[in-house]
Design a protein around this motif. Structure first.
Motif, PDB file in Angstrom:
ATOM      1  N   GLU A   2       0.830  -1.190   0.000  1.00  0.00           N
ATOM      2  CA  GLU A   2       0.000   0.000   0.000  1.00  0.00           C
ATOM      3  C   GLU A   2       0.873   1.251   0.000  1.00  0.00           C
ATOM      4  N   ASP A   3       0.318   2.321  -0.578  1.00  0.00           N
ATOM      5  CA  ASP A   3       1.029   3.595  -0.570  1.00  0.00           C
ATOM      6  C   ASP A   3       1.097   4.123   0.855  1.00  0.00           C
ATOM      7  N   LYS A   4       2.225   4.768   1.142  1.00  0.00           N
ATOM      8  CA  LYS A   4       2.387   5.373   2.470  1.00  0.00           C
ATOM      9  C   LYS A   4       1.463   6.574   2.591  1.00  0.00           C
ATOM     10  N   GLN A   5       0.977   6.808   3.798  1.00  0.00           N
ATOM     11  CA  GLN A   5       0.076   7.931   4.040  1.00  0.00           C
ATOM     12  C   GLN A   5       0.425   8.586   5.368  1.00  0.00           C
ATOM     13  N   GLU A   6      -0.056   9.791   5.539  1.00  0.00           N
ATOM     14  CA  GLU A   6       0.131  10.484   6.813  1.00  0.00           C
ATOM     15  C   GLU A   6      -0.668   9.749   7.885  1.00  0.00           C
ATOM     16  N   VAL A   7      -0.078   9.572   9.057  1.00  0.00           N
ATOM     17  CA  VAL A   7      -0.737   8.822  10.118  1.00  0.00           C
ATOM     18  C   VAL A   7      -1.040   9.722  11.302  1.00  0.00           C
ATOM     19  N   GLN A  29      -4.173  -5.558  17.645  1.00  0.00           N
ATOM     20  CA  GLN A  29      -5.191  -6.410  17.039  1.00  0.00           C
ATOM     21  C   GLN A  29      -6.077  -5.652  16.051  1.00  0.00           C
ATOM     22  N   ARG A  30      -6.010  -4.358  16.079  1.00  0.00           N
ATOM     23  CA  ARG A  30      -6.838  -3.551  15.178  1.00  0.00           C
ATOM     24  C   ARG A  30      -6.311  -3.655  13.745  1.00  0.00           C
ATOM     25  N   ASP A  31      -7.200  -3.446  12.796  1.00  0.00           N
ATOM     26  CA  ASP A  31      -6.794  -3.515  11.390  1.00  0.00           C
ATOM     27  C   ASP A  31      -6.397  -2.164  10.820  1.00  0.00           C
ATOM     28  N   ASP A  32      -6.432  -1.133  11.676  1.00  0.00           N
ATOM     29  CA  ASP A  32      -6.125   0.207  11.163  1.00  0.00           C
ATOM     30  C   ASP A  32      -4.949   0.846  11.907  1.00  0.00           C
ATOM     31  N   ILE A  33      -4.185   0.032  12.666  1.00  0.00           N
ATOM     32  CA  ILE A  33      -3.111   0.591  13.501  1.00  0.00           C
ATOM     33  C   ILE A  33      -1.836  -0.226  13.339  1.00  0.00           C
ATOM     34  N   GLU A  34      -0.713   0.470  13.237  1.00  0.00           N
ATOM     35  CA  GLU A  34       0.591  -0.168  13.371  1.00  0.00           C
ATOM     36  C   GLU A  34       1.163   0.215  14.737  1.00  0.00           C
ATOM     37  N   PRO A  77       5.398   8.906   7.501  1.00  0.00           N
ATOM     38  CA  PRO A  77       4.240   8.288   6.849  1.00  0.00           C
ATOM     39  C   PRO A  77       4.208   6.788   7.098  1.00  0.00           C
ATOM     40  N   GLY A  78       3.018   6.192   7.008  1.00  0.00           N
ATOM     41  CA  GLY A  78       2.866   4.766   7.249  1.00  0.00           C
ATOM     42  C   GLY A  78       1.825   4.145   6.353  1.00  0.00           C
ATOM     43  N   GLU A  79       1.624   2.850   6.507  1.00  0.00           N
ATOM     44  CA  GLU A  79       0.692   2.123   5.664  1.00  0.00           C
ATOM     45  C   GLU A  79      -0.709   2.069   6.255  1.00  0.00           C
TER      46      GLU A  79
END
Length: 527
Positions: A2-7, A29-34, A77-79
């Motif tokens: 995936e393209d990197k985005q501002e987090v 465990q969340r699908d929207d967090i690193e 930036p992150g995924e």
């Protein structure tokens, strides 16, 4: 890829042993967090020179340039949309005030609060007690949706673990969720007692900021509204210092806790003066002497504490003071005054408080079955804190939905109410019961003086209940409520059910006296 985005970065700060790693696993465990596990740990080791068994490996494999870590790893930036950063407070080796980091947490909270970004605070105990409720509240504060996946994780090492995991995460690797709080704590090692005393105030400061609280004995009650909201931020004199409201506490070894062993006075402040201050201090002294108190503060010391409290709160008008003197703290629990070896405890509680009764339209009374104490048992002329006799009568009044309750003496004559002295008017004459069974109130004495000055006939004698039922006018007196008309007793309307002319006359005379007399508060200047 995936393209990197501002987090959006979620910073988590915590003290050691506070479920911080479990919370990291929860968010992972969340699908929207690193998740980043202590990304600044290498920087910490390099700057402090702290020795750890994994120091060399961490410095070799992690970036120790703090500025670069912050710019590229934490805020880069992150995924995924969010990034959770676990704190970099060090592990407890060995336990110390510095290593616990509670003072730093308070500092971080205060700094963010000053910047207008109030951080969310959760307590590990609450998280264990009710994980879903606390996590839902936390997500709401963070403005992210709650995901049920946060409540469970697989046992064993995790890809997000830091290099130090083999040394510190063995226990948490056995977990799969937030485990309930143990029913009983482990014993506190005596060697940690001083550390507890030093750290607890900082913990309590943070605890008060928690979004939701639980208790090992059940859910906490919601905070009730205060009758006067301004009293939420008052300062109180306790012992020999002035402290904020929530810190105004006495020891569990204090005599007032052990047996209600204390004396007290209620005072009012009018136009920068404390009304009848010396009379109240005389009675306080007499009560303390009657109870054989020793090491009592001097009158000068008590006055200084009163004035300091009033000045610190800026209370120069419409304030009430609850002045309490206890026998003091005991060296061990027990009834005997021989255990009181620390001297008396002085408490000055000043509040913004208008008169507590309806002095315009009047109040209703009922007669309690609870009889007023006889001097054969406990002399009511001692103004003591053991008020169960009065409280039982007040309970009866509350259940009858009356404002207060009349208390009779052992022979069936009216003594007073549960909180005030009482007067009646019949055919232009003013009557009040003898003070044989009741406290001879200072407001009572003042009103008796005013009745004479107003050229009214005053009688002090035994008065039966039926005389109050058939009176033309009735009023009560006390510092807390001043002079309060009574319009109904036991379902009988007093007079015509309205405030009578003599009541109004004496009320006005009392108001004029309070506006003119009293001991001036130092430093007060009329606006």
């Amino acid at each position: 890829m995936e393209d990197k985005q501002e987090v959006e970065v979620i910073h988590s700060w915590s003290a050691p042993r506070s479920l911080s790693t479990s919370l990291m696993y929860s968010f992972s465990q969340r699908d929207d967090i690193e998740v980043l596990d202590e990304p600044l740990y290498a920087h910490f080791l390099r700057v402090t020179g702290a020795e750890r068994p994994y120091r060399d490996e961490v410095l070799l494999k992690m970036d120790s340039d703090g500025n670069r870590v912050v710019e590229e790893m934490i805020f880069g930036p992150g995924e995924k949309r969010y990034r959770f950063c676990k704190p970099s407070f060090d592990k407890v080796v060995p336990p110390s005030f510095l290593e616990l980091g509670l003072a730093e947490l308070v500092s971080i909270y205060s700094e963010l609060d000053d910047l207008g970004t109030v951080p969310s605070v959760i307590d590990a105990e609450d998280l264990q007690q009710d994980p879903e409720a606390v996590l839902r509240g936390l997500c709401e504060d963070l403005r992210i949706p709650f995901q049920p996946a946060m409540l469970k994780w697989e046992a064993g090492p995790k890809p997000v673990d830091g290099l130090w995991a083999p040394w510190w995460y063995k226990s948490v690797h056995k977990s799969t969720c937030f485990k309930p709080v143990k029913e009983y704590p482990t014993p506190l090692p005596p060697s940690l007692y001083d550390l507890l005393e030093e750290s607890l105030p900082f913990y309590n400061m943070l605890r008060k900021k928690t979004r939701r609280t639980c208790s090992v004995i059940g859910p906490s009650l919601p905070l009730p509204p205060l009758p006067v909201p301004a009293n939420d931020k008052i300062l109180v004199w306790v012992g020999n210092e002035i402290v904020p409201r929530d810190s105004a506490k006495v020891s569990v070894f204090d005599s007032v806790v052990q047996g209600g062993d204390a004396v007290w006075e209620g005072l009012r402040v009018y136009s920068g003066r404390v009304f009848k201050l010396d009379e109240h201090l005389d009675r306080l002294s007499d009560s303390a002497k009657a109870l054989a108190f020793v090491n009592v503060p001097t009158r000068r010391e008590i006055k200084k504490a009163i004035f300091t409290t009033l000045i610190s709160n800026g209370m120069f008008e419409n304030a009430h003071i609850r002045l309490t003197l206890t026998r003091g703290k005991k060296v061990t629990s027990g009834m005997s005054p021989a255990f009181n070896l620390y001297g008396c405890t002085l408490i000055v509680l000043a509040e913004w408080k208008p008169p507590v009764y309806d002095n315009t339209s009047g109040v209703t009374l009922v007669t309690a079955t609870t009889r007023r104490n006889s001097p054969n048992n406990l002399d009511s002329k001692i103004h003591h804190n053991n008020l169960l006799n009065n409280i039982l009568a007040k309970v009866e009044g509350n259940l009858a939905k009356a404002d207060d309750a009349i208390m009779l003496d052992k022979d069936g004559y009216v003594s007073e109410t549960n909180a005030t002295n009482i007067f009646l008017v019949k055919k232009g004459n003013v009557l009040t019961p003898h003070a044989d069974y009741c406290l001879p109130g200072i407001t009572r004495a003042t009103v008796m003086e005013l009745v004479v000055k107003e050229n009214l006939v005053l009688q002090e004698r035994r008065i039966s209940l039926s005389e109050f039922h058939t009176a033309d006018e009735v009023w009560t007196t006390g510092t807390m409520g001043e002079l309060t008309p009574v319009v109904m007793i036991d379902g009988r309307v007093v007079g015509n059910g309205k405030v009578g002319p003599i009541t109004r006359q004496v009320q006005n005379a009392y108001k004029n006296m309070t506006a003119e007399l009293g001991v001036p508060i130092p430093m007060y200047t009329k606006a």
